[in-house]
Design a protein around this motif. Structure first.
Motif, PDB file in Angstrom:
ATOM      1  N   GLN A 129       4.403   5.586  -5.458  1.00  0.00           N
ATOM      2  CA  GLN A 129       4.505   5.717  -6.917  1.00  0.00           C
ATOM      3  C   GLN A 129       3.627   6.823  -7.464  1.00  0.00           C
ATOM      4  O   GLN A 129       3.928   7.432  -8.479  1.00  0.00           O
ATOM      5  CB  GLN A 129       4.104   4.403  -7.592  1.00  0.00           C
ATOM      6  CG  GLN A 129       5.175   3.362  -7.459  1.00  0.00           C
ATOM      7  CD  GLN A 129       4.873   2.126  -8.271  1.00  0.00           C
ATOM      8  OE1 GLN A 129       4.050   2.140  -9.164  1.00  0.00           O
ATOM      9  NE2 GLN A 129       5.549   1.061  -7.967  1.00  0.00           N
ATOM     10  N   LEU A 130       2.494   7.076  -6.788  1.00  0.00           N
ATOM     11  CA  LEU A 130       1.559   8.077  -7.274  1.00  0.00           C
ATOM     12  C   LEU A 130       2.028   9.502  -6.974  1.00  0.00           C
ATOM     13  O   LEU A 130       1.450  10.456  -7.466  1.00  0.00           O
ATOM     14  CB  LEU A 130       0.185   7.858  -6.651  1.00  0.00           C
ATOM     15  CG  LEU A 130      -0.582   6.625  -7.136  1.00  0.00           C
ATOM     16  CD1 LEU A 130      -1.809   6.392  -6.295  1.00  0.00           C
ATOM     17  CD2 LEU A 130      -0.967   6.776  -8.591  1.00  0.00           C
ATOM     18  N   THR A 131       3.059   9.638  -6.131  1.00  0.00           N
ATOM     19  CA  THR A 131       3.472  10.998  -5.756  1.00  0.00           C
ATOM     20  C   THR A 131       4.828  11.351  -6.357  1.00  0.00           C
ATOM     21  O   THR A 131       5.548  10.491  -6.800  1.00  0.00           O
ATOM     22  CB  THR A 131       3.573  11.144  -4.230  1.00  0.00           C
ATOM     23  OG1 THR A 131       4.317  10.045  -3.737  1.00  0.00           O
ATOM     24  CG2 THR A 131       2.204  11.166  -3.607  1.00  0.00           C
ATOM     25  N   LYS A 157       1.754   6.988 -12.347  1.00  0.00           N
ATOM     26  CA  LYS A 157       0.660   7.747 -11.732  1.00  0.00           C
ATOM     27  C   LYS A 157      -0.705   7.363 -12.279  1.00  0.00           C
ATOM     28  O   LYS A 157      -1.702   8.004 -11.973  1.00  0.00           O
ATOM     29  CB  LYS A 157       0.891   9.243 -11.941  1.00  0.00           C
ATOM     30  CG  LYS A 157       2.103   9.741 -11.191  1.00  0.00           C
ATOM     31  CD  LYS A 157       2.170  11.234 -11.178  1.00  0.00           C
ATOM     32  CE  LYS A 157       3.368  11.686 -10.345  1.00  0.00           C
ATOM     33  NZ  LYS A 157       3.595  13.116 -10.447  1.00  0.00           N
ATOM     34  N   ASP A 158      -0.770   6.351 -13.130  1.00  0.00           N
ATOM     35  CA  ASP A 158      -2.044   6.017 -13.767  1.00  0.00           C
ATOM     36  C   ASP A 158      -2.685   4.753 -13.202  1.00  0.00           C
ATOM     37  O   ASP A 158      -3.353   4.015 -13.916  1.00  0.00           O
ATOM     38  CB  ASP A 158      -1.853   5.881 -15.284  1.00  0.00           C
ATOM     39  CG  ASP A 158      -1.376   7.179 -15.883  1.00  0.00           C
ATOM     40  OD1 ASP A 158      -1.952   8.226 -15.545  1.00  0.00           O
ATOM     41  OD2 ASP A 158      -0.409   7.173 -16.673  1.00  0.00           O
ATOM     42  N   LEU A 159      -2.497   4.538 -11.922  1.00  0.00           N
ATOM     43  CA  LEU A 159      -3.138   3.394 -11.273  1.00  0.00           C
ATOM     44  C   LEU A 159      -4.647   3.610 -11.251  1.00  0.00           C
ATOM     45  O   LEU A 159      -5.119   4.679 -10.908  1.00  0.00           O
ATOM     46  CB  LEU A 159      -2.598   3.282  -9.840  1.00  0.00           C
ATOM     47  CG  LEU A 159      -2.856   1.981  -9.093  1.00  0.00           C
ATOM     48  CD1 LEU A 159      -2.128   0.834  -9.749  1.00  0.00           C
ATOM     49  CD2 LEU A 159      -2.403   2.117  -7.649  1.00  0.00           C
ATOM     50  N   SER A 177       2.580   1.632  -3.479  1.00  0.00           N
ATOM     51  CA  SER A 177       1.664   2.115  -4.518  1.00  0.00           C
ATOM     52  C   SER A 177       1.435   3.615  -4.355  1.00  0.00           C
ATOM     53  O   SER A 177       1.390   4.363  -5.333  1.00  0.00           O
ATOM     54  CB  SER A 177       0.316   1.401  -4.444  1.00  0.00           C
ATOM     55  OG  SER A 177       0.487   0.023  -4.617  1.00  0.00           O
ATOM     56  N   GLU A 178       1.266   4.047  -3.096  1.00  0.00           N
ATOM     57  CA  GLU A 178       1.056   5.461  -2.835  1.00  0.00           C
ATOM     58  C   GLU A 178       2.300   6.269  -3.200  1.00  0.00           C
ATOM     59  O   GLU A 178       2.202   7.338  -3.795  1.00  0.00           O
ATOM     60  CB  GLU A 178       0.715   5.632  -1.358  1.00  0.00           C
ATOM     61  CG  GLU A 178       0.017   6.931  -1.032  1.00  0.00           C
ATOM     62  CD  GLU A 178      -0.437   6.939   0.413  1.00  0.00           C
ATOM     63  OE1 GLU A 178      -1.185   6.030   0.800  1.00  0.00           O
ATOM     64  OE2 GLU A 178      -0.026   7.838   1.164  1.00  0.00           O
ATOM     65  N   ARG A 185      -6.487   9.261  -4.313  1.00  0.00           N
ATOM     66  CA  ARG A 185      -5.754   9.565  -5.543  1.00  0.00           C
ATOM     67  C   ARG A 185      -6.188   8.656  -6.681  1.00  0.00           C
ATOM     68  O   ARG A 185      -6.367   9.084  -7.820  1.00  0.00           O
ATOM     69  CB  ARG A 185      -4.251   9.391  -5.326  1.00  0.00           C
ATOM     70  CG  ARG A 185      -3.629  10.535  -4.590  1.00  0.00           C
ATOM     71  CD  ARG A 185      -2.128  10.311  -4.467  1.00  0.00           C
ATOM     72  NE  ARG A 185      -1.564  11.224  -3.516  1.00  0.00           N
ATOM     73  CZ  ARG A 185      -1.079  12.413  -3.841  1.00  0.00           C
ATOM     74  NH1 ARG A 185      -1.093  12.795  -5.089  1.00  0.00           N
ATOM     75  NH2 ARG A 185      -0.566  13.203  -2.926  1.00  0.00           N
ATOM     76  N   LYS A 220       0.843  -1.205   0.000  1.00  0.00           N
ATOM     77  CA  LYS A 220       0.000   0.000   0.000  1.00  0.00           C
ATOM     78  C   LYS A 220       0.876   1.252   0.000  1.00  0.00           C
ATOM     79  O   LYS A 220       0.634   2.191  -0.749  1.00  0.00           O
ATOM     80  CB  LYS A 220      -0.909   0.017   1.236  1.00  0.00           C
ATOM     81  CG  LYS A 220      -2.096  -0.912   1.127  1.00  0.00           C
ATOM     82  CD  LYS A 220      -2.943  -0.799   2.391  1.00  0.00           C
ATOM     83  CE  LYS A 220      -3.843  -2.011   2.531  1.00  0.00           C
ATOM     84  NZ  LYS A 220      -4.427  -2.134   3.873  1.00  0.00           N
ATOM     85  N   ASN A 268      -7.838   9.625 -10.241  1.00  0.00           N
ATOM     86  CA  ASN A 268      -7.245   9.089 -11.477  1.00  0.00           C
ATOM     87  C   ASN A 268      -8.274   8.412 -12.347  1.00  0.00           C
ATOM     88  O   ASN A 268      -8.332   8.611 -13.550  1.00  0.00           O
ATOM     89  CB  ASN A 268      -6.269   7.959 -11.123  1.00  0.00           C
ATOM     90  CG  ASN A 268      -4.873   8.442 -10.983  1.00  0.00           C
ATOM     91  OD1 ASN A 268      -4.612   9.587 -11.313  1.00  0.00           O
ATOM     92  ND2 ASN A 268      -3.995   7.598 -10.511  1.00  0.00           N
ATOM     93  N   THR A 275      -4.970   7.886   1.559  1.00  0.00           N
ATOM     94  CA  THR A 275      -4.596   8.802   0.471  1.00  0.00           C
ATOM     95  C   THR A 275      -4.554   8.055  -0.849  1.00  0.00           C
ATOM     96  O   THR A 275      -4.947   8.584  -1.889  1.00  0.00           O
ATOM     97  CB  THR A 275      -3.182   9.370   0.727  1.00  0.00           C
ATOM     98  OG1 THR A 275      -3.020   9.549   2.118  1.00  0.00           O
ATOM     99  CG2 THR A 275      -2.974  10.664   0.000  1.00  0.00           C
ATOM    100  N   LEU A 276      -4.052   6.808  -0.793  1.00  0.00           N
ATOM    101  CA  LEU A 276      -3.955   5.984  -1.996  1.00  0.00           C
ATOM    102  C   LEU A 276      -5.318   5.890  -2.673  1.00  0.00           C
ATOM    103  O   LEU A 276      -5.457   6.122  -3.873  1.00  0.00           O
ATOM    104  CB  LEU A 276      -3.451   4.586  -1.600  1.00  0.00           C
ATOM    105  CG  LEU A 276      -3.298   3.558  -2.720  1.00  0.00           C
ATOM    106  CD1 LEU A 276      -2.246   4.017  -3.707  1.00  0.00           C
ATOM    107  CD2 LEU A 276      -2.920   2.203  -2.149  1.00  0.00           C
TER     108      LEU A 276
END
Lengths: 361, 272
Positions: free
Chosen positions: A359-361, B223-225, A356-357, B54, A353, B58, B50-51
């Motif tokens: 990677q998004l930032t 960023k495209d999860l 993954s987070e 976001r 978790k 997305n 937060t995951l």
């Protein structure tokens, strides 16, 4: 919604045969898309032993090395179905409607399943584990080991110009190039720490904070975070990345297909693959016998010949040809590491978790 | 009389939907609150994550972007298809359906050859504008949306085509007799009458892309999860079916609201 839309065109000026055909066509279009929803392979025959494994060349190797000789010797029929999926195991075990028997899976699934109580204990009366040289649990048995390491195209990077070990893979200054890393945190955190200079024998328990700092540093040099394993090869092949974290078995198969790709044996992450039996299996004894059969030295060696993975029984090792041995990690190399599946089982969910987070930032 | 007939005809499909769709949907909703325990644990975990926020953002950005791009590309195709003789139309329709018959892994490999750094598009750009002229088209949002549009196009083309073909040619003749030019006929007759098809196409592509999974994984960037990947993680890896059901419920409610909003767009042809 959809039906008021149909109504409208049906009420329109031209309700013709043609309109009807077109409506039929769009229905057909939806039907054609439907196979995208994968229908799992089911082992229906009640008296046949159901083995859940992977498809393609892997399945052929299983048939040739294990299943066909097993059927010949025991008369027990075996059905092989794709693909190991822990969610389906959970559904079967919790609903007490168990169709699957033998389950072929990586450490993450074997240990998560063990923690949930999804497996039958191994029957030591049937399975002789005295020659297995790796550690294992009471209800999951490792039967081969595979290796992950650095892959690159030797046509673009001569030997010495490509990173050979993980320290070099994480050194973007000395080895400039586009990198491909995985979207799974297990393996990735291990190589990040080795890349940051942690001694291989002091790797576990993993220093999570230090690992993420190492990942922060390499992040700008990673062009693709790879979720689907075939891309660890195809992106090197397409010249979209230079250095990839990939697997020796994949590289071996790609080389056979004529792809220009090389795999570094200087340092590898080695992980075990396991066999388990589902709790409540209706063919428990037959399942144990199949597992015992895979540990026979001649069978384990035959499987290794086909896929290049390392057997976990000592007696199988001398039976393997030198050409195949070239594809096996040297376990005496002090830089090589065996993944600690037990550590990962405790930490995987929370770390994935976080990763993954990250990677998004 | 008529409505009774309709009910009769609809009954078998409604019964089937109730059995194979509504019942499992109810079970899923029950799982998300831990059955009779009515626990809000799963929803609390998501609210704090937060995951999740976001990935939710997305998912809607990529899906709405893909839907709009598919509409802009799909309408002209449908319009053209409606104007060609039926024999040729059949051939073109097969071409529109081609993406269905190709595996996503093969498609992703092909897209890398076209859109990649060393791909056809960027090679042409470098040839035309010098060695520094290259666009990042892959492993980012552009790549994800291109892949989605390629997959979604037939779902947009066919409903629009149906609504275009349903328009009688008399209507166009009448408009021409009354002195309208081609542009005016399109804007005042053809386009408004095709809006139900456009809406149906938009809803279908939106719903499909909200659940997409492999395409953004293969062609998108880090960023495209998308939400389906998160559901997959909770279902198959962490085996936390409460949270994965809760995600599905939230996605279902939000999608439902979005579709109602789409269908209520102002105009003569609103669907609800």
């Amino acid at each position: 919604m959809a039906d008021s839309y149909l109504h409208r065109s049906a009420d329109g000026a031209a309700v013709s045969r043609r309109t009807a055909i077109k409506l039929g066509t769009s229905a057909a279009a939806i039907a054609l898309a439907a196979p995208a929803v994968i229908i799992p392979g089911r082992a229906r025959a009640a008296d046949k032993l159901a083995l859940i494994s992977w498809g393609g060349g892997y399945r052929k190797a299983w048939e040739e090395a294990f299943v066909n000789p097993f059927v010949k010797e025991t008369g027990i029929e075996v059905v092989i179905a794709d693909t190991p999926d822990l969610a389906k195991v959970k559904a079967q075990v919790t609903s007490k409607n168990v169709e699957w028997d033998v389950f072929d899976c990586p450490g993450s699934m074997a240990l998560a399943g063990a923690a949930e109580g999804f497996w039958e204990p191994l029957d030591k009366k049937i399975i002789d584990t005295s020659d297995v040289y790796t550690a294992f649990g009471a209800d999951y048995l490792p039967y081969y080991m595979f290796a992950g390491g650095v892959g690159w195209d030797p046509k673009r990077h001569a030997p010495g110009k490509a990173p050979a070990d993980f320290v070099q893979l994480f050194d973007a200054a000395k080895f400039p190039g586009r990198r491909g890393l995985r979207t799974r945190i297990s393996e990735t955190l291990d190589i990040a720490l080795l890349g940051d200079g942690v001694a291989p024998d002091k790797l576990y328990p993993l220093d999570v904070e230090r690992g993420f700092k190492a990942l922060d540093k390499i992040k700008p040099h990673v062009k693709k975070w790879i979720a689907e394993t075939p891309q660890t090869i195809s992106l090197v092949q397409n010249n979209e990345i230079d250095f990839s974290y990939t697997y020796s078995g994949r590289v071996k198969a790609a080389q056979k297909d004529g792809v220009s790709i090389e795999f570094s044996w200087a340092q590898t992450i080695n992980a075990l693959n396991y066999l388990t039996v589902l709790k409540g299996s209706k063919r428990k004894d037959a399942a144990m016998r199949l597992i015992a059969f895979t540990l026979r030295p001649d069978r384990a060696a035959a499987f290794a010949e086909l896929l290049g993975y390392t057997p976990t029984v000592n007696k199988a090792l001398p039976l393997i040809t030198p050409e195949t041995r070239r594809w096996m990690p040297d376990m005496k190399n002090p830089k090589n590491v065996v993944m600690d599946d037990l550590w990962w089982q405790k930490n995987y969910t929370a770390l994935q978790k976080r990763y993954s987070e990250w990677q998004l930032t | 009389m008529r409505s009774r007939h309709v009910a009769l005809f609809l009954a078998p499909s409604l019964l089937l939907m109730a059995a194979v769709f509504l019942v499992p949907l109810g079970q899923m909703a029950a799982t998300s609150v831990d059955g009779a325990a009515l626990s809000a644990r799963a929803y609390e975990e998501l609210a704090a994550s937060t995951l999740f926020r976001r990935v939710l953002a997305n998912t809607f950005e990529i899906s709405l972007g893909s839907m709009l791009a598919t509409l802009l590309l799909g309408y002209p195709i449908a319009y053209h298809l409606s104007r060609v003789p039926p024999a040729r139309r059949a051939i073109y329709m097969v071409m529109v359906l081609l993406p269905f018959w190709t595996s996503i892994l093969v498609k992703s490999f092909a897209f890398t050859v076209i859109l990649g750094e060393q791909g056809i598009v960027n090679s042409l750009l470098r040839f035309a504008f010098g060695p520094t002229a290259a666009l990042p088209l892959l492993f980012n949002r552009t790549g994800a949306i291109v892949g989605m549009v390629h997959y979604l196009l037939p779902f947009m083309v066919f409903p629009i085509l149906v609504s275009l073909l349903a328009q009688g040619s008399d209507l166009h003749k009448a408009a021409r007799v009354m002195g309208a030019g081609r542009t005016r006929i399109f804007l005042r007759v053809t386009l408004p009458l095709s809006l139900p098809g456009v809406l149906a196409g938009c809803v279908m592509t939106l719903v499909l892309s909200l659940g997409s999974f492999v395409t953004p994984e293969l062609l998108g960037g880090r960023k495209d999860l998308m939400m389906a990947n998160l559901v997959d993680f909770y279902t198959r890896v962490s085996l936390d079916w409460g949270v994965s059901s809760a995600i599905a419920v939230i996605l279902l409610v939000l999608t439902g609201m979005l579709i109602v909003a789409l269908a209520r767009l102002p105009g003569e042809h609103k669907l609800i």
